[in-house]
Design a protein around this motif. Sequence first.
Motif, PDB file in Angstrom:
ATOM      1  N   PRO A  47       0.794  -1.215   0.000  1.00 25.02           N
ATOM      2  CA  PRO A  47       0.000   0.000   0.000  1.00 25.02           C
ATOM      3  C   PRO A  47       0.827   1.266   0.000  1.00 25.02           C
ATOM      4  N   SER A  48       2.078   1.188   0.360  1.00 22.05           N
ATOM      5  CA  SER A  48       2.934   2.368   0.342  1.00 22.05           C
ATOM      6  C   SER A  48       3.931   2.265  -0.800  1.00 22.05           C
ATOM      7  N   THR A  73     -11.234   2.644  -8.250  1.00 22.07           N
ATOM      8  CA  THR A  73     -11.011   1.974  -6.969  1.00 22.07           C
ATOM      9  C   THR A  73     -12.279   1.223  -6.564  1.00 22.07           C
ATOM     10  N   ASN A 160      -6.390   2.240   6.363  1.00 24.69           N
ATOM     11  CA  ASN A 160      -6.100   3.639   6.109  1.00 24.69           C
ATOM     12  C   ASN A 160      -7.372   4.487   6.131  1.00 24.69           C
ATOM     13  N   ALA A 184      -4.138  10.430  -3.807  1.00 29.47           N
ATOM     14  CA  ALA A 184      -3.315   9.225  -3.677  1.00 29.47           C
ATOM     15  C   ALA A 184      -2.122   9.487  -2.765  1.00 29.47           C
ATOM     16  N   VAL A 187      -3.130   9.341   0.901  1.00 32.07           N
ATOM     17  CA  VAL A 187      -3.260   7.960   1.372  1.00 32.07           C
ATOM     18  C   VAL A 187      -1.881   7.344   1.606  1.00 32.07           C
ATOM     19  N   ARG A 188      -0.963   7.558   0.696  1.00 28.59           N
ATOM     20  CA  ARG A 188       0.387   7.008   0.862  1.00 28.59           C
ATOM     21  C   ARG A 188       1.069   7.612   2.090  1.00 28.59           C
ATOM     22  N   LEU A 221      -7.839   7.762  -6.657  1.00 25.96           N
ATOM     23  CA  LEU A 221      -7.208   6.833  -5.719  1.00 25.96           C
ATOM     24  C   LEU A 221      -6.643   5.585  -6.391  1.00 25.96           C
ATOM     25  N   ALA A 224      -3.137   4.340  -5.765  1.00 30.58           N
ATOM     26  CA  ALA A 224      -2.814   3.860  -4.412  1.00 30.58           C
ATOM     27  C   ALA A 224      -3.093   2.376  -4.245  1.00 30.58           C
TER      28      ALA A 224
END
Length: 304
Positions: A47-48, A73, A160, A184, A187-188, A221, A224
């Motif tokens: 996710p990162s 998404t 998240n 995005a 979120v990261r 998104l 991400a």
Amino acid sequence: MAALALMGAVLVGCGGGAADIAAPERHTSPSAGPGTPTISRTPAADPSAGAAPGPATVRKAPPTMAPGPGGLTPVYMRRAQGRQGPQGAEKVVALTFDADMTADQGPRAAGGERFDNPQLIETLRRLKVDSTVFMTGRWAEEYPDQARSIGTDPRFEIANHSYSHYAFASPCYGLPTVEKADMAADVRRAFDAFRKAGARNVVPYFRFPGGCYDDEALRALAPAKVTAVQWDVVSGDAFAKDGEAVAQQVIDGVKPGSLVVMHCTRSAAPVTEQAIRRIVPELRAKGYRFVKVSELMTGPSSDG
């Protein structure tokens, strides 16, 4: 007073709103809703993505949904009623807790306001309740020891809830809005905060602040590579003063496969822990088993 009003909007927007506050229109994409999701059996993307590997890397990839039409998404709300075992629909329920803190609330925390709820987490541990905490990156920065404790306990998984807890669509309960180009990255940034705190049990799921989204947000998104997670049962715990009423609302609303939204924010959801002490034994007496979102999304009849 203005700050308190904004915090009320924030918590109401996370699913705990009072009945007399109209919710913004909820958008459901063709891939969303309680229907059977398409579950990806390939390892979930980190996710990162783009950051160096760290302790937050998920050891066993959790299930994720395939992208929606046009690469949007995907959105998950609850286990489909069609997912049944030999005795009919399996009586499982996912309790989820939003650990809310917006990017500009640091001064309030420094002044003594508590956005955490360690007693709630300890009660979940004592009652042996598996659950998912949707955490903002700003919360993880404010309470890194708690984020690490939650994120290294196999009883929990961290998902998240954005870094800033700003809205991804407008209007959304008066929340400031994240620019589409920055969604995005926001979120990261939250995933990076979890890693920095030392959390390991991190899943590639995302909950929109306020539950507010549209096609533009789902498209923004997509880089991400998260599955958006909503809910079908609103606990009403935000600013509630009656834990029994919150508990009754959850107990009355839960069905096999339900996903409940609650809060892990002491100052703005003060009776959640009290409600949990009634919710858990009563639902267990009805035959329910508590699971994380990652298990709820898999289901007993999933392929693989």
